[in-house]
Design an enzyme around this catalytic site. Sequence first.
Site, PDB file in Angstrom:
ATOM      1  N   GLU A  75       0.938  -1.828 -14.011  1.00  0.00           N
ATOM      2  CA  GLU A  75       1.627  -0.771 -12.970  1.00  0.00           C
ATOM      3  C   GLU A  75       0.313  -0.172 -12.400  1.00  0.00           C
ATOM      4  O   GLU A  75       0.189   0.259 -11.093  1.00  0.00           O
ATOM      5  CB  GLU A  75       2.374   0.027 -13.895  1.00  0.00           C
ATOM      6  CG  GLU A  75       3.016   1.460 -12.814  1.00  0.00           C
ATOM      7  CD  GLU A  75       3.772   1.196 -11.929  1.00  0.00           C
ATOM      8  OE1 GLU A  75       4.033   0.019 -11.440  1.00  0.00           O
ATOM      9  OE2 GLU A  75       3.604   2.131 -11.091  1.00  0.00           O
ATOM     10  N   ASN A  83      19.082  -2.773  10.973  1.00  0.00           N
ATOM     11  CA  ASN A  83      18.454  -2.902   9.752  1.00  0.00           C
ATOM     12  C   ASN A  83      18.894  -4.390   8.968  1.00  0.00           C
ATOM     13  O   ASN A  83      19.979  -4.228   8.517  1.00  0.00           O
ATOM     14  CB  ASN A  83      18.623  -1.623   9.024  1.00  0.00           C
ATOM     15  CG  ASN A  83      17.958  -1.807   7.589  1.00  0.00           C
ATOM     16  OD1 ASN A  83      16.979  -2.765   7.428  1.00  0.00           O
ATOM     17  ND2 ASN A  83      17.990  -1.058   6.624  1.00  0.00           N
ATOM     18  N   GLY A  84      18.111  -5.150   8.872  1.00  0.00           N
ATOM     19  CA  GLY A  84      18.662  -6.186   7.946  1.00  0.00           C
ATOM     20  C   GLY A  84      18.227  -7.556   8.783  1.00  0.00           C
ATOM     21  O   GLY A  84      17.091  -7.491   9.729  1.00  0.00           O
ATOM     22  N   CYS A 135      13.578  -0.943   8.022  1.00  0.00           N
ATOM     23  CA  CYS A 135      14.015  -0.319   9.059  1.00  0.00           C
ATOM     24  C   CYS A 135      14.854   1.180   8.874  1.00  0.00           C
ATOM     25  O   CYS A 135      15.375   1.061   7.848  1.00  0.00           O
ATOM     26  CB  CYS A 135      14.976  -1.102   9.904  1.00  0.00           C
ATOM     27  SG  CYS A 135      14.113  -2.723  10.429  1.00  0.00           S
ATOM     28  N   TRP A 193      10.900  -2.311  11.023  1.00  0.00           N
ATOM     29  CA  TRP A 193       9.662  -2.802  10.076  1.00  0.00           C
ATOM     30  C   TRP A 193      10.036  -4.211  10.297  1.00  0.00           C
ATOM     31  O   TRP A 193      11.051  -4.976  10.348  1.00  0.00           O
ATOM     32  CB  TRP A 193      10.158  -2.560   8.602  1.00  0.00           C
ATOM     33  CG  TRP A 193       9.219  -3.013   7.533  1.00  0.00           C
ATOM     34  CD1 TRP A 193       8.072  -2.345   7.310  1.00  0.00           C
ATOM     35  CD2 TRP A 193       9.202  -4.294   6.817  1.00  0.00           C
ATOM     36  NE1 TRP A 193       7.378  -3.157   6.118  1.00  0.00           N
ATOM     37  CE2 TRP A 193       8.126  -4.220   6.083  1.00  0.00           C
ATOM     38  CE3 TRP A 193      10.157  -5.315   6.821  1.00  0.00           C
ATOM     39  CZ2 TRP A 193       7.774  -5.389   5.455  1.00  0.00           C
ATOM     40  CZ3 TRP A 193       9.725  -6.482   6.024  1.00  0.00           C
ATOM     41  CH2 TRP A 193       8.779  -6.447   5.123  1.00  0.00           C
ATOM     42  N   LYS A 210      -0.348  -0.010  -8.357  1.00  0.00           N
ATOM     43  CA  LYS A 210      -0.745   1.395  -7.637  1.00  0.00           C
ATOM     44  C   LYS A 210      -1.832   1.479  -6.827  1.00  0.00           C
ATOM     45  O   LYS A 210      -1.956   1.930  -5.750  1.00  0.00           O
ATOM     46  CB  LYS A 210      -0.920   2.534  -8.672  1.00  0.00           C
ATOM     47  CG  LYS A 210       0.370   3.376  -9.097  1.00  0.00           C
ATOM     48  CD  LYS A 210       1.473   3.843  -8.334  1.00  0.00           C
ATOM     49  CE  LYS A 210       2.240   2.570  -7.852  1.00  0.00           C
ATOM     50  NZ  LYS A 210       3.408   2.394  -8.196  1.00  0.00           N
ATOM     51  N   GLU A 242      -1.664  -1.149  -3.712  1.00  0.00           N
ATOM     52  CA  GLU A 242      -0.785  -0.892  -2.638  1.00  0.00           C
ATOM     53  C   GLU A 242      -1.238   0.212  -1.936  1.00  0.00           C
ATOM     54  O   GLU A 242      -0.987   0.315  -0.645  1.00  0.00           O
ATOM     55  CB  GLU A 242       0.803  -0.756  -3.124  1.00  0.00           C
ATOM     56  CG  GLU A 242       1.029   0.287  -4.154  1.00  0.00           C
ATOM     57  CD  GLU A 242       2.645   0.462  -4.481  1.00  0.00           C
ATOM     58  OE1 GLU A 242       3.322  -0.174  -3.791  1.00  0.00           O
ATOM     59  OE2 GLU A 242       2.899   1.003  -5.328  1.00  0.00           O
ATOM     60  N   ARG A 299      10.125   5.036   4.596  1.00  0.00           N
ATOM     61  CA  ARG A 299      10.470   3.614   4.292  1.00  0.00           C
ATOM     62  C   ARG A 299       9.661   2.653   4.688  1.00  0.00           C
ATOM     63  O   ARG A 299       9.830   1.562   4.241  1.00  0.00           O
ATOM     64  CB  ARG A 299      11.947   3.461   5.161  1.00  0.00           C
ATOM     65  CG  ARG A 299      13.136   4.600   4.568  1.00  0.00           C
ATOM     66  CD  ARG A 299      14.305   4.414   5.471  1.00  0.00           C
ATOM     67  NE  ARG A 299      14.976   3.012   5.342  1.00  0.00           N
ATOM     68  CZ  ARG A 299      16.021   2.653   4.640  1.00  0.00           C
ATOM     69  NH1 ARG A 299      16.362   3.595   3.752  1.00  0.00           N
ATOM     70  NH2 ARG A 299      16.511   1.490   4.730  1.00  0.00           N
ATOM     71  N   LYS A 335       9.505   1.192   1.540  1.00  0.00           N
ATOM     72  CA  LYS A 335       9.971   2.048   0.562  1.00  0.00           C
ATOM     73  C   LYS A 335      11.045   1.258  -0.411  1.00  0.00           C
ATOM     74  O   LYS A 335      11.120   1.175  -1.453  1.00  0.00           O
ATOM     75  CB  LYS A 335      10.333   3.668   0.665  1.00  0.00           C
ATOM     76  CG  LYS A 335      10.926   4.371  -0.713  1.00  0.00           C
ATOM     77  CD  LYS A 335       9.897   4.388  -1.315  1.00  0.00           C
ATOM     78  CE  LYS A 335      10.094   5.391  -2.757  1.00  0.00           C
ATOM     79  NZ  LYS A 335       9.089   5.298  -3.811  1.00  0.00           N
ATOM     80  N   HIS A 391      -9.451 -15.888 -21.194  1.00  0.00           N
ATOM     81  CA  HIS A 391      -8.741 -17.202 -20.606  1.00  0.00           C
ATOM     82  C   HIS A 391      -9.002 -17.169 -19.068  1.00  0.00           C
ATOM     83  O   HIS A 391      -8.334 -17.973 -18.507  1.00  0.00           O
ATOM     84  CB  HIS A 391      -7.369 -17.262 -21.220  1.00  0.00           C
ATOM     85  CG  HIS A 391      -7.148 -17.030 -22.543  1.00  0.00           C
ATOM     86  ND1 HIS A 391      -7.405 -18.354 -23.367  1.00  0.00           N
ATOM     87  CD2 HIS A 391      -6.912 -16.116 -23.385  1.00  0.00           C
ATOM     88  CE1 HIS A 391      -7.198 -18.053 -24.722  1.00  0.00           C
ATOM     89  NE2 HIS A 391      -6.835 -16.784 -24.943  1.00  0.00           N
TER      90      HIS A 391
HETATM   91  C1  AGP Z   1       6.218   0.748  -5.981  1.00  0.00           C
HETATM   92  O1  AGP Z   1       5.098   1.152  -6.044  1.00  0.00           O
HETATM   93  C2  AGP Z   1       6.330  -0.284  -5.033  1.00  0.00           C
HETATM   94  N1  AGP Z   1       6.525   0.499  -3.560  1.00  0.00           N
HETATM   95  C3  AGP Z   1       7.681  -1.441  -5.157  1.00  0.00           C
HETATM   96  O2  AGP Z   1       6.936  -2.251  -5.947  1.00  0.00           O
HETATM   97  C4  AGP Z   1       8.893  -1.016  -5.704  1.00  0.00           C
HETATM   98  O3  AGP Z   1       8.909  -0.607  -6.951  1.00  0.00           O
HETATM   99  C5  AGP Z   1       9.929  -2.018  -5.665  1.00  0.00           C
HETATM  100  O4  AGP Z   1      10.000  -2.427  -4.115  1.00  0.00           O
HETATM  101  C6  AGP Z   1      11.097  -2.143  -6.261  1.00  0.00           C
HETATM  102  O5  AGP Z   1      11.797  -1.073  -5.449  1.00  0.00           O
HETATM  103  P1  AGP Z   1      13.353  -0.344  -6.260  1.00  0.00           P
HETATM  104  O6  AGP Z   1      12.912   0.130  -7.573  1.00  0.00           O
HETATM  105  O7  AGP Z   1      13.682   0.669  -5.259  1.00  0.00           O
HETATM  106  O8  AGP Z   1      14.262  -1.487  -6.171  1.00  0.00           O
END
Ligand code: AGP
Length: 613
Positions: free
Chosen positions: A486, A99-100, A2, A73, A490, A493, A27, A608, A509
């Site tokens: 990673e 937010n929360g 949010c 959100w 990427k 997501e 966000r 985000k 395995h």
């Molecule tokens: C990364 O592409 C993601 N969107 C997500 O995994 C992110 O790295 C994770 O939520 C951690 O966020 P932060 O680094 O702001 O703590």
Amino acid sequence: MCGIVGYIGNKQACEIILKGLKRLEYRGYDSAGVALLNGDLRVYKKQGKVLDLEESLNGKNIEGTIGMGHTRWATHGEPNDKNAHPHQSPTGDLSVIHNGIIENYATLKEGLLQRGHTFKSDTDTEVLIHLIEDIMKNANLSLQDAVRAALSQVVGAYAIVILSKNHPEHLIAARKGSPLVVGIGTDRGEFFLASDATPIVEYTNQVIYIKDGEIAIIENKELTIKTIDNVIQTPYIQELEMNLEQLEKGGYPHFMLKEIYEQPKSIFDSFRGRIDGRTGNINMRSVRDYQEKLSKVNRLILIGCGTSWHAGLVAEYLFEDLARVPVEVEYASEFRYRNPVIYPDDLIISISQSGETADTLAAMELAKQKGATVFGVCNVVGSSIPRLSHGGAYTHAGPEIGVASTKAFTAQVTVLTLYALAMAKQRETLSSSRIKQLVKEMEAIPKKVEQALKLNDKIYKIAELYKDAKNFLYLGRGYNFPVALEGALKLKEISYIHAEGYPAAEMKHGPIALIDEEMPVVVIATNNEHYEKLVSNIQEVKARKGKVIAIVTEGNTGLNELADHVIEVPETENCLSPIINTIPLQLLSYHIAVMRECNVDQPRNLAKSVTVE
Ligand code: AGP
């Protein structure tokens, strides 16, 4: 997560709020709303984007110099108009954005239902504003006192802003566990409120980060900060480092692409002033300040989530290899609930782009309670993680708006490399000449990343061939195993293609069962001691007709016959190779996602900064 924007001053609030909400779009959210105060209290809200909300405001009364806006959100209740914020009290006199998560909302709601309340939404937030009005009425308290009384009953996390029809010069905000910033405007009595500084930066660079358990009251053009127990606090005014240009796309079609291309600079910024290739010097303030502690450290525990956790995995190789310190890398969300064994001579390093990730913050708090020293490696200046840390270092990558982390990751790995080198120096696990060599090579990395970015056209063509794949496998070994993880993250997501990252030797395995002519396999096979073994893994994939996209060191033609595609990246030291090898993987996922017409900067369901558990 949010997003919150609030405004009180002499200007029309609605325009400022909508602009602010657009800045917070990164966000992640599913609905948006505004409340405006001008004699009466008007609330407009809508499922969908801020643009949908804006269109729905056509022809409506949006006058008012006090107001607040929200991007939601969804946590409690599906994303729809009625669950969107702001929510109102039964009389309609009060309105709140939040937010929360109010964890005990069901208990609070039960009590209110028994007292005759009825609810319009399925949210935890609506319960809070009912509770405040209920307390005002039944305990005959002022708005401020009722807010404090209600918050003292709340279990969970919140950043809230409240408007009251009967308090036209008033704006109340509070925080516990979710971020909230106050911007001090240039006109007397002008204040901005926001979840982070991005909506504020074009109006002022003077901000106050509200602390957990604090309430900000703006009344009669003055700001007062109190604790929830009514103790007045002296606010600390901070100057913002970011500028407006950093928050715009600068000619790129997406923030993600802009951020990928910013990496030569962001990597440079993350080591600027901290290393000197002529002398081999490494100058990290926290290493100086905690010199004695660091010399006695017996174990490092690196914590983070998502991409930041991957940076931690790269650092595990770095610290063990270069500084010979045992390392554990933990998902913050698991660590916080595991009752972990922590010794006084452990050092915890908490890694985060946003500095607001709820699980990472909770894990740090736990480690601190258990007596550990906690460092933060964080990108957002002034955010909660650096404020909770004993020491640490900013990554200085600049604002990262794309939900998929790119430049923040390479900056995290850079800063963690500097820590590993500093500890290697202190512990004399590497010779001075070797340290100097690595420092010099680190200085060469931005240029090499620039070269790697020139692979864009070739990667675009590969993306065209595999954009419709259902699955992807990413393989790497040693330093490049986390790079495989990673790369897979990427892709999944932003393109919604299922992807797995694996240590190459683990393929046989299990994952090898998935390989057929439909399966693209990205293998990071740059020059290192594992190269020959990786070639064998590629053979195994090819024997099962998988499609191999190999990342190799420039000049290596050894895989030209075997692999379907070969991407040559600049040569570097093995321990620095994750920074370079990540670049083609970022570009590959970006192009595939664009070709699949996905919303690259705001992928579905993702936020985000994940400020709730
Ligand atoms: C990364 O592409 C993601 N969107 C997500 O995994 C992110 O790295 C994770 O939520 C951690 O966020 P932060 O680094 O702001 O703590």
